[in-house]
Design a protein around this motif. Sequence first.
Motif, PDB file in Angstrom:
ATOM      1  N   PRO A 141       0.821  -1.213   0.000  1.00 44.01           N
ATOM      2  CA  PRO A 141       0.000   0.000   0.000  1.00 44.01           C
ATOM      3  C   PRO A 141       0.858   1.268   0.000  1.00 44.01           C
ATOM      4  O   PRO A 141       1.918   1.325   0.625  1.00 44.01           O
ATOM      5  N   GLN A 142       0.364   2.291  -0.701  1.00 43.10           N
ATOM      6  CA  GLN A 142       1.020   3.600  -0.749  1.00 43.10           C
ATOM      7  C   GLN A 142      -0.007   4.682  -0.457  1.00 43.10           C
ATOM      8  O   GLN A 142      -1.145   4.616  -0.927  1.00 43.10           O
ATOM      9  N   ILE A 143       0.405   5.674   0.326  1.00 38.71           N
ATOM     10  CA  ILE A 143      -0.452   6.823   0.639  1.00 38.71           C
ATOM     11  C   ILE A 143       0.234   8.084   0.140  1.00 38.71           C
ATOM     12  O   ILE A 143       1.443   8.265   0.332  1.00 38.71           O
ATOM     13  N   LYS A 144      -0.553   8.971  -0.485  1.00 36.47           N
ATOM     14  CA  LYS A 144      -0.065  10.273  -0.929  1.00 36.47           C
ATOM     15  C   LYS A 144      -0.955  11.367  -0.355  1.00 36.47           C
ATOM     16  O   LYS A 144      -2.189  11.232  -0.337  1.00 36.47           O
ATOM     17  N   ALA A 145      -0.314  12.444   0.104  1.00 33.10           N
ATOM     18  CA  ALA A 145      -1.058  13.600   0.611  1.00 33.10           C
ATOM     19  C   ALA A 145      -0.115  14.783   0.709  1.00 33.10           C
ATOM     20  O   ALA A 145       1.056  14.628   1.084  1.00 33.10           O
ATOM     21  N   GLY A 146      -0.603  15.986   0.372  1.00 33.41           N
ATOM     22  CA  GLY A 146       0.183  17.195   0.520  1.00 33.41           C
ATOM     23  C   GLY A 146       1.505  17.182  -0.225  1.00 33.41           C
ATOM     24  O   GLY A 146       2.493  17.756   0.244  1.00 33.41           O
ATOM     25  N   GLY A 147       1.570  16.537  -1.369  1.00 37.09           N
ATOM     26  CA  GLY A 147       2.790  16.492  -2.154  1.00 37.09           C
ATOM     27  C   GLY A 147       3.829  15.505  -1.663  1.00 37.09           C
ATOM     28  O   GLY A 147       4.946  15.451  -2.205  1.00 37.09           O
ATOM     29  N   SER A 148       3.511  14.708  -0.645  1.00 37.58           N
ATOM     30  CA  SER A 148       4.440  13.686  -0.153  1.00 37.58           C
ATOM     31  C   SER A 148       3.779  12.321  -0.200  1.00 37.58           C
ATOM     32  O   SER A 148       2.554  12.208  -0.338  1.00 37.58           O
ATOM     33  N   SER A 149       4.585  11.274  -0.085  1.00 39.89           N
ATOM     34  CA  SER A 149       4.057   9.913  -0.146  1.00 39.89           C
ATOM     35  C   SER A 149       4.864   8.999   0.765  1.00 39.89           C
ATOM     36  O   SER A 149       6.004   9.301   1.130  1.00 39.89           O
ATOM     37  N   ASP A 150       4.267   7.896   1.118  1.00 35.73           N
ATOM     38  CA  ASP A 150       4.929   6.889   1.934  1.00 35.73           C
ATOM     39  C   ASP A 150       4.312   5.546   1.587  1.00 35.73           C
ATOM     40  O   ASP A 150       3.133   5.451   1.227  1.00 35.73           O
ATOM     41  N   ASP A 151       5.126   4.498   1.661  1.00 39.80           N
ATOM     42  CA  ASP A 151       4.600   3.160   1.383  1.00 39.80           C
ATOM     43  C   ASP A 151       5.225   2.153   2.342  1.00 39.80           C
ATOM     44  O   ASP A 151       6.150   2.468   3.097  1.00 39.80           O
ATOM     45  N   THR A 152       4.706   0.931   2.312  1.00 45.54           N
ATOM     46  CA  THR A 152       5.191  -0.121   3.191  1.00 45.54           C
ATOM     47  C   THR A 152       4.835  -1.472   2.589  1.00 45.54           C
ATOM     48  O   THR A 152       4.187  -1.548   1.529  1.00 45.54           O
ATOM     49  N   ILE A 153       5.277  -2.541   3.238  1.00 44.74           N
ATOM     50  CA  ILE A 153       4.851  -3.898   2.887  1.00 44.74           C
ATOM     51  C   ILE A 153       3.905  -4.364   3.976  1.00 44.74           C
ATOM     52  O   ILE A 153       4.294  -4.492   5.143  1.00 44.74           O
ATOM     53  N   ALA A 154       2.663  -4.581   3.611  1.00 49.10           N
ATOM     54  CA  ALA A 154       1.638  -5.012   4.563  1.00 49.10           C
ATOM     55  C   ALA A 154       1.507  -6.534   4.531  1.00 49.10           C
ATOM     56  O   ALA A 154       1.546  -7.150   3.460  1.00 49.10           O
TER      57      ALA A 154
END
Length: 215
Positions: A141-154
């Motif tokens: 899964p990846q989340i984007k908000a406010g021009g930034s992003s973060d992801d992980t292995i779920a």
Amino acid sequence: MIAGAAGDVALAADMPSYEPAPAVSVPSFSWSGPYVGLQAGYDWFDAKNRANGFSPATKPDGFTVGAYLGYNHQLDNSPLVIGIEADANYSDADAHRGTAAFGGGRISNSFDFTGAVRGRVGYAFNRFLVYGAGGVAFADPQIKAGGSSDDTIAVGWTIGGGVEAALSDNVTARVEYRYSDFGTDSFSVAGSRVKSDVNDNRVLLGLGYKFSTGW
């Protein structure tokens, strides 16, 4: 007459006896053996996000394609089939339903890859197999908000079932439903810590090749 009858009995005794040939049993189809396959279908994700008093839930959906491999063992003289299977899939679930309002902007959830390792238990009706499966599921899964992003292995769990048919001694086709729960993960975006709880429903069509048991 007595002598003639005795001669007939002696002649009959000398004639070779014939027995009907034993019936040859045709073996029924066996699901035992390794197999590989390709699959395609559709994903419906549900992402419940929580941060800063907001709960911006999204429902990204999209097509998915992938490959699977596994091994089945059909118990001797039994319709019971047990096995293990692993798969990996690409998904484009990120577009029109993958965003929600978050503060003064938008937040989005997307998923590129999913996979699973599952045990299978099935009941065979000769060339038809009804099965259930469950095990460990993976996603990125990846989340984007406010021009930034973060992801992980779920990492989570998955359960489902399907129907499979042997189109020939080596080629199989199947339809399957699967539910996966990837649990809750934390992301850092737009200066906020976002917790996201994700699950997925999917329907898949698969086409496989079953190798012989001696392979």
